[in-house]
Motif scaffolding. Structure first.
Motif, mmCIF file in Angstrom:
data_model
loop_
_atom_site.group_PDB
_atom_site.id
_atom_site.type_symbol
_atom_site.label_atom_id
_atom_site.label_comp_id
_atom_site.label_asym_id
_atom_site.label_seq_id
_atom_site.Cartn_x
_atom_site.Cartn_y
_atom_site.Cartn_z
ATOM 1 N N THR A 71 1.291 -1.529 0.203
ATOM 2 C CA THR A 71 0.070 -0.158 -0.163
ATOM 3 C C THR A 71 0.704 1.041 0.431
ATOM 4 O OG1 THR A 71 -1.463 -0.870 1.192
ATOM 5 C CG2 THR A 71 -1.534 1.487 1.129
ATOM 6 N N MET A 72 0.524 2.404 -1.132
ATOM 7 C CA MET A 72 1.352 3.090 -1.041
ATOM 8 C C MET A 72 1.199 4.706 -1.250
ATOM 9 S SD MET A 72 4.298 2.146 -1.589
ATOM 10 C CE MET A 72 5.609 3.532 -1.859
ATOM 11 N N SER A 73 1.279 5.752 -0.684
ATOM 12 C CA SER A 73 0.738 6.818 -0.757
ATOM 13 C C SER A 73 1.786 8.070 -1.329
ATOM 14 C CB SER A 73 0.140 6.912 0.876
ATOM 15 O OG SER A 73 0.014 6.038 1.492
ATOM 16 N N TRP A 74 0.379 9.131 -1.288
ATOM 17 C CA TRP A 74 1.652 10.086 -1.727
ATOM 18 C C TRP A 74 0.428 11.582 -0.394
ATOM 19 C CZ3 TRP A 74 4.900 11.541 -4.565
ATOM 20 C CH2 TRP A 74 4.899 10.035 -6.094
ATOM 21 N N VAL A 75 1.473 12.207 0.284
ATOM 22 C CA VAL A 75 1.678 12.868 1.611
ATOM 23 C C VAL A 75 1.876 13.686 1.104
ATOM 24 C CG1 VAL A 75 1.464 11.060 2.900
ATOM 25 C CG2 VAL A 75 2.742 12.516 2.650
ATOM 26 N N TYR A 96 3.346 6.557 -9.672
ATOM 27 C CA TYR A 96 3.015 8.094 -10.073
ATOM 28 C C TYR A 96 2.277 8.561 -9.370
ATOM 29 C CZ TYR A 96 5.913 5.234 -13.493
ATOM 30 O OH TYR A 96 6.658 5.193 -14.768
ATOM 31 N N LEU A 97 1.842 10.133 -9.470
ATOM 32 C CA LEU A 97 1.199 10.818 -9.175
ATOM 33 C C LEU A 97 0.724 12.248 -10.386
ATOM 34 C CD1 LEU A 97 -0.863 12.043 -7.187
ATOM 35 C CD2 LEU A 97 0.268 13.265 -5.918
ATOM 36 N N GLN A 122 -7.607 2.756 -5.141
ATOM 37 C CA GLN A 122 -7.719 4.207 -5.832
ATOM 38 C C GLN A 122 -8.123 5.166 -4.167
ATOM 39 O OE1 GLN A 122 -7.130 5.923 -9.181
ATOM 40 N NE2 GLN A 122 -6.380 3.656 -10.027
ATOM 41 N N TYR A 123 -7.326 6.244 -3.273
ATOM 42 C CA TYR A 123 -7.890 6.616 -2.421
ATOM 43 C C TYR A 123 -8.172 8.694 -2.831
ATOM 44 C CZ TYR A 123 -8.543 2.168 -0.766
ATOM 45 O OH TYR A 123 -9.147 0.600 -1.280
ATOM 46 N N TYR A 124 -8.435 8.749 -2.092
ATOM 47 C CA TYR A 124 -7.912 10.392 -2.833
ATOM 48 C C TYR A 124 -8.537 11.522 -1.322
ATOM 49 C CZ TYR A 124 -6.773 8.831 -7.006
ATOM 50 O OH TYR A 124 -6.318 8.361 -7.610
ATOM 51 N N ALA A 125 -7.906 12.649 -1.042
ATOM 52 C CA ALA A 125 -8.010 12.494 0.048
ATOM 53 C C ALA A 125 -8.852 14.539 -1.189
ATOM 54 C CB ALA A 125 -7.141 13.955 0.457
ATOM 55 N N ARG A 168 -8.698 15.779 -9.707
ATOM 56 C CA ARG A 168 -7.483 16.053 -10.290
ATOM 57 C C ARG A 168 -6.452 16.078 -10.615
ATOM 58 N NH1 ARG A 168 -5.649 20.389 -7.674
ATOM 59 N NH2 ARG A 168 -6.561 19.826 -5.518
ATOM 60 N N PHE A 169 -6.322 14.986 -8.999
ATOM 61 C CA PHE A 169 -4.691 13.927 -8.961
ATOM 62 C C PHE A 169 -5.542 12.681 -8.823
ATOM 63 C CE2 PHE A 169 -2.326 16.652 -5.699
ATOM 64 C CZ PHE A 169 -3.012 17.613 -6.399
ATOM 65 N N THR A 170 -4.626 11.758 -10.377
ATOM 66 C CA THR A 170 -4.662 10.196 -9.981
ATOM 67 C C THR A 170 -3.281 9.867 -9.523
ATOM 68 O OG1 THR A 170 -6.361 10.720 -11.948
ATOM 69 C CG2 THR A 170 -5.195 8.904 -11.882
ATOM 70 N N ILE A 171 -3.741 8.218 -8.673
ATOM 71 C CA ILE A 171 -2.418 7.882 -8.345
ATOM 72 C C ILE A 171 -2.473 6.662 -9.040
ATOM 73 C CG2 ILE A 171 -3.536 6.974 -6.696
ATOM 74 C CD1 ILE A 171 -1.276 6.820 -4.711
ATOM 75 N N SER A 172 -0.862 6.024 -9.310
ATOM 76 C CA SER A 172 -1.130 4.996 -9.636
ATOM 77 C C SER A 172 0.664 4.559 -10.200
ATOM 78 C CB SER A 172 -1.344 5.243 -11.345
ATOM 79 O OG SER A 172 -0.471 5.645 -12.323
#
Length: 117
Positions: free
Chosen positions: A33-37, A80-81, A58-61, A67-71
């Motif tokens: 499980t990877m995240s962007w903060v 990626y973001l 995928q999960y988003y704030a 607007r943002f897409t994680i992959s």
């Protein structure tokens, strides 16, 4: 040893786009499980998105949803973001993180994103 190296930050005008990358090594990326903060000037860390690399959920704030897409590219061990419609309030240092939310999470050194005209 877990290593996470972010890249792709920079200066962009409001409404513009950037794609951040995070090269991962030292652990089974394809079952993680990877995240962007991110951390804006003078503020604490803010979670913005996560992905289960093994099922691509995928999960988003709310602040970035739409607007943002994680992959994730499991063949390249890279997260990626894609950031579109950037706003000045998106200005921050962006970090990728493994196991965000757990006491032993790991994050990279970060990449600066500045949204300004």
């Amino acid at each position: 040893e877990v290593q996470l190296v972010e890249s792709g930050g920079g200066l962009v005008q409001p409404g513009g786009s950037l794609r951040l990358s995070c090269a991962a090594s030292g652990f089974p990326f394809s079952s993680s499980t990877m995240s962007w903060v991110r951390q804006a000037p003078g503020k604490g860390l803010e979670w913005i998105s996560s992905i289960h690399t093994y099922i691509s959920n995928q999960y988003y704030a709310e602040s970035v949803k739409g607007r943002f897409t994680i992959s994730a590219d499991n063949a390249k061990n890279t997260l990626y973001l894609q950031m579109n419609s950037l706003k000045s309030e998106d200005t921050a240092v962006y970090y990728c993180a493994k196991d965000w939310g757990y006491s032993d999470y790991v994050r990279g050194q970060g990449t600066q994103v500045t949204v300004s005209s």
